[in-house]
Design a protein around this motif. Structure first.
Motif, PDB file in Angstrom:
ATOM      1  N   GLU A   6       0.823  -1.204   0.000  1.00 53.26           N
ATOM      2  CA  GLU A   6       0.000   0.000   0.000  1.00 53.26           C
ATOM      3  C   GLU A   6       0.866   1.267   0.000  1.00 53.26           C
ATOM      4  O   GLU A   6       0.502   2.276  -0.604  1.00 53.26           O
ATOM      5  CB  GLU A   6      -0.944   0.003   1.205  1.00 53.26           C
ATOM      6  N   ARG A   7       2.011   1.222   0.660  1.00 52.53           N
ATOM      7  CA  ARG A   7       2.913   2.374   0.630  1.00 52.53           C
ATOM      8  C   ARG A   7       3.409   2.632  -0.795  1.00 52.53           C
ATOM      9  O   ARG A   7       3.435   3.775  -1.260  1.00 52.53           O
ATOM     10  CB  ARG A   7       4.101   2.126   1.553  1.00 52.53           C
ATOM     11  N   GLN A   8       3.810   1.563  -1.468  1.00 55.21           N
ATOM     12  CA  GLN A   8       4.311   1.728  -2.829  1.00 55.21           C
ATOM     13  C   GLN A   8       3.201   2.171  -3.774  1.00 55.21           C
ATOM     14  O   GLN A   8       3.435   2.989  -4.680  1.00 55.21           O
ATOM     15  CB  GLN A   8       4.961   0.433  -3.308  1.00 55.21           C
ATOM     16  N   VAL A   9       1.991   1.646  -3.574  1.00 55.48           N
ATOM     17  CA  VAL A   9       0.859   2.064  -4.408  1.00 55.48           C
ATOM     18  C   VAL A   9       0.560   3.546  -4.189  1.00 55.48           C
ATOM     19  O   VAL A   9       0.290   4.285  -5.142  1.00 55.48           O
ATOM     20  CB  VAL A   9      -0.389   1.210  -4.100  1.00 55.48           C
ATOM     21  N   SER A  10       0.621   3.998  -2.938  1.00 54.79           N
ATOM     22  CA  SER A  10       0.371   5.407  -2.642  1.00 54.79           C
ATOM     23  C   SER A  10       1.387   6.297  -3.350  1.00 54.79           C
ATOM     24  O   SER A  10       1.022   7.346  -3.928  1.00 54.79           O
ATOM     25  CB  SER A  10       0.426   5.645  -1.124  1.00 54.79           C
ATOM     26  N   GLU A  11       2.651   5.905  -3.329  1.00 52.59           N
ATOM     27  CA  GLU A  11       3.682   6.678  -4.028  1.00 52.59           C
ATOM     28  C   GLU A  11       3.407   6.698  -5.537  1.00 52.59           C
ATOM     29  O   GLU A  11       3.563   7.743  -6.193  1.00 52.59           O
ATOM     30  CB  GLU A  11       5.056   6.066  -3.767  1.00 52.59           C
ATOM     31  N   HIS A  12       3.005   5.554  -6.036  1.00 52.97           N
ATOM     32  CA  HIS A  12       2.706   5.431  -7.463  1.00 52.97           C
ATOM     33  C   HIS A  12       1.529   6.339  -7.844  1.00 52.97           C
ATOM     34  O   HIS A  12       1.573   7.038  -8.867  1.00 52.97           O
ATOM     35  CB  HIS A  12       2.383   3.960  -7.740  1.00 52.97           C
ATOM     36  N   LEU A  13       0.484   6.376  -7.018  1.00 51.85           N
ATOM     37  CA  LEU A  13      -0.674   7.220  -7.296  1.00 51.85           C
ATOM     38  C   LEU A  13      -0.307   8.702  -7.210  1.00 51.85           C
ATOM     39  O   LEU A  13      -0.827   9.523  -7.977  1.00 51.85           O
ATOM     40  CB  LEU A  13      -1.804   6.893  -6.320  1.00 51.85           C
ATOM     41  N   GLN A  14       0.580   9.038  -6.278  1.00 57.89           N
ATOM     42  CA  GLN A  14       1.026  10.425  -6.186  1.00 57.89           C
ATOM     43  C   GLN A  14       1.728  10.844  -7.480  1.00 57.89           C
ATOM     44  O   GLN A  14       1.548  11.962  -7.966  1.00 57.89           O
ATOM     45  CB  GLN A  14       1.986  10.590  -4.999  1.00 57.89           C
ATOM     46  N   GLY A  15       2.496   9.919  -8.043  1.00 52.95           N
ATOM     47  CA  GLY A  15       3.134  10.199  -9.316  1.00 52.95           C
ATOM     48  C   GLY A  15       2.123  10.418 -10.429  1.00 52.95           C
ATOM     49  O   GLY A  15       2.309  11.300 -11.280  1.00 52.95           O
ATOM     50  N   HIS A  16       1.042   9.666 -10.411  1.00 55.31           N
ATOM     51  CA  HIS A  16       0.013   9.830 -11.436  1.00 55.31           C
ATOM     52  C   HIS A  16      -0.703  11.166 -11.292  1.00 55.31           C
ATOM     53  O   HIS A  16      -1.107  11.768 -12.303  1.00 55.31           O
ATOM     54  CB  HIS A  16      -1.000   8.686 -11.347  1.00 55.31           C
ATOM     55  N   LEU A  17      -0.849  11.654 -10.068  1.00 52.69           N
ATOM     56  CA  LEU A  17      -1.476  12.956  -9.876  1.00 52.69           C
ATOM     57  C   LEU A  17      -0.627  14.066 -10.491  1.00 52.69           C
ATOM     58  O   LEU A  17      -1.143  15.120 -10.865  1.00 52.69           O
ATOM     59  CB  LEU A  17      -1.704  13.224  -8.379  1.00 52.69           C
ATOM     60  N   GLY A  18       0.669  13.822 -10.589  1.00 51.57           N
ATOM     61  CA  GLY A  18       1.536  14.789 -11.230  1.00 51.57           C
ATOM     62  C   GLY A  18       1.635  14.618 -12.734  1.00 51.57           C
ATOM     63  O   GLY A  18       2.229  15.455 -13.417  1.00 51.57           O
ATOM     64  N   THR A  19       1.064  13.533 -13.262  1.00 49.14           N
ATOM     65  CA  THR A  19       1.183  13.217 -14.690  1.00 49.14           C
ATOM     66  C   THR A  19      -0.132  13.323 -15.442  1.00 49.14           C
ATOM     67  O   THR A  19      -0.148  13.678 -16.619  1.00 49.14           O
ATOM     68  CB  THR A  19       1.739  11.780 -14.861  1.00 49.14           C
ATOM     69  N   LEU A  20      -1.239  13.004 -14.788  1.00 52.79           N
ATOM     70  CA  LEU A  20      -2.549  13.078 -15.449  1.00 52.79           C
ATOM     71  C   LEU A  20      -2.813  14.493 -15.969  1.00 52.79           C
ATOM     72  O   LEU A  20      -2.428  15.472 -15.321  1.00 52.79           O
ATOM     73  CB  LEU A  20      -3.661  12.692 -14.478  1.00 52.79           C
ATOM     74  N   PRO A  21      -3.452  14.622 -17.115  1.00 49.42           N
ATOM     75  CA  PRO A  21      -3.795  15.952 -17.626  1.00 49.42           C
ATOM     76  C   PRO A  21      -4.594  16.748 -16.605  1.00 49.42           C
ATOM     77  O   PRO A  21      -5.499  16.208 -15.956  1.00 49.42           O
ATOM     78  CB  PRO A  21      -4.634  15.641 -18.867  1.00 49.42           C
ATOM     79  N   GLU A  22      -4.262  18.020 -16.459  1.00 49.12           N
ATOM     80  CA  GLU A  22      -4.954  18.867 -15.487  1.00 49.12           C
ATOM     81  C   GLU A  22      -6.452  18.911 -15.761  1.00 49.12           C
ATOM     82  O   GLU A  22      -7.267  19.011 -14.843  1.00 49.12           O
ATOM     83  CB  GLU A  22      -4.379  20.285 -15.525  1.00 49.12           C
ATOM     84  N   ALA A  23      -6.817  18.839 -17.042  1.00 46.80           N
ATOM     85  CA  ALA A  23      -8.230  18.941 -17.394  1.00 46.80           C
ATOM     86  C   ALA A  23      -9.031  17.700 -17.038  1.00 46.80           C
ATOM     87  O   ALA A  23     -10.264  17.753 -16.953  1.00 46.80           O
ATOM     88  CB  ALA A  23      -8.366  19.226 -18.896  1.00 46.80           C
ATOM     89  N   ASP A  24      -8.338  16.577 -16.810  1.00 47.90           N
ATOM     90  CA  ASP A  24      -9.051  15.323 -16.530  1.00 47.90           C
ATOM     91  C   ASP A  24      -9.389  15.238 -15.044  1.00 47.90           C
ATOM     92  O   ASP A  24      -8.875  14.395 -14.310  1.00 47.90           O
ATOM     93  CB  ASP A  24      -8.217  14.120 -16.981  1.00 47.90           C
ATOM     94  N   THR A  25     -10.256  16.120 -14.620  1.00 51.88           N
ATOM     95  CA  THR A  25     -10.644  16.172 -13.206  1.00 51.88           C
ATOM     96  C   THR A  25     -11.273  14.871 -12.720  1.00 51.88           C
ATOM     97  O   THR A  25     -10.983  14.427 -11.594  1.00 51.88           O
ATOM     98  CB  THR A  25     -11.607  17.347 -12.962  1.00 51.88           C
ATOM     99  N   PRO A  26     -12.143  14.203 -13.489  1.00 49.72           N
ATOM    100  CA  PRO A  26     -12.720  12.946 -12.994  1.00 49.72           C
ATOM    101  C   PRO A  26     -11.661  11.902 -12.646  1.00 49.72           C
ATOM    102  O   PRO A  26     -11.721  11.287 -11.576  1.00 49.72           O
ATOM    103  CB  PRO A  26     -13.604  12.492 -14.160  1.00 49.72           C
ATOM    104  N   SER A  27     -10.685  11.703 -13.514  1.00 52.09           N
ATOM    105  CA  SER A  27      -9.638  10.716 -13.234  1.00 52.09           C
ATOM    106  C   SER A  27      -8.799  11.148 -12.039  1.00 52.09           C
ATOM    107  O   SER A  27      -8.433  10.326 -11.187  1.00 52.09           O
ATOM    108  CB  SER A  27      -8.729  10.528 -14.455  1.00 52.09           C
ATOM    109  N   ARG A  28      -8.502  12.422 -11.933  1.00 55.51           N
ATOM    110  CA  ARG A  28      -7.686  12.926 -10.823  1.00 55.51           C
ATOM    111  C   ARG A  28      -8.411  12.736  -9.492  1.00 55.51           C
ATOM    112  O   ARG A  28      -7.791  12.409  -8.475  1.00 55.51           O
ATOM    113  CB  ARG A  28      -7.336  14.394 -11.057  1.00 55.51           C
TER     114      ARG A  28
END
Length: 205
Positions: free
Chosen positions: A136-158
């Motif tokens: 879960e720690r590694q998944v949390s880090e991975h998700l944090q990385g995705h929050l920095g990569t997902l398009p800003e406009a894609d609010t639903p995914s974020r």
């Protein structure tokens, strides 16, 4: 036999059925955004990786619940699996909305994660819980990385990713409070390397 049948049924539902969430998706409060083709492809690839992570989460929790002899721990693991099922449904909904698809290798990811969870659980409940914490720690880090990569406009995914990160951190804290044993550094590094292979592959396949 009951445990085996329930686990087999859950595995088939995870891989081949349309998951049903018990809680509305965080994405539901927002309109579908206008994305460029490149943005849509990027969001789809990232949400496919996240969907794979939830397939693996089902495998891990189900395998550990099947092995433990502690009824209280079994129920706790199954409750976490039920919460992760919401994540599975939410990420699948985002894939559909983005015109993307799940990983073609989901049966392989599920089988591998199930085997790893089974092995950890057979050592001891404390090691099993330690595996949950590190995962879960590694998944949390991975998700944090995705929050920095997902398009800003894609609010639903974020919004989905942000809520998933909160839940993963809570699952790690619960496992730690239940007596998890910290995994040795080589085991943590091996888990990180395996996760890197999985996420890189799932990004495309």
């Amino acid at each position: 036999m009951d445990h085996i049948l329930r686990t087999a049924d859950a595995a088939l539902r995870t891989l081949f059925a349309s998951p049903k969430a018990s809680e509305p998706s965080p994405a539901g409060r927002f309109d579908e955004p206008e994305l460029s083709n490149d943005e849509r492809r990027l969001s789809g690839a990232l949400m496919r990786v996240n969907h794979v992570g939830e397939v693996c989460a089902q495998a891990l929790y189900l395998s550990q619940a099947a092995v433990t002899r502690d009824p209280q721990l079994r129920e706790s693991l199954l409750e976490s699996a039920r919460e992760e099922l919401d994540h599975l449904a939410w990420t699948r909904d985002r894939l559909d909305a983005l015109g993307s698809r799940p990983s073609l290798l989901n049966p392989l990811w599920f089988a591998g994660a199930f085997a790893i969870g089974l092995g950890a659980a057979k050592i001891s409940d404390r090691i099993s819980l330690g595996f949950v914490v590190e995962t879960e720690r590694q998944v949390s880090e991975h998700l944090q990385g995705h929050l920095g990569t997902l398009p800003e406009a894609d609010t639903p995914s974020r919004q989905v990713v942000a809520r998933m990160q909160q839940d993963e951190e809570r699952h790690a804290a619960q496992a730690l409070a239940a007596g998890a044993q910290e995994l040795p550094t080589p085991a943590r590094l091996l888990m990180k390397a395996a996760a890197k292979v999985m996420t890189t592959t799932a990004h495309y396949i």
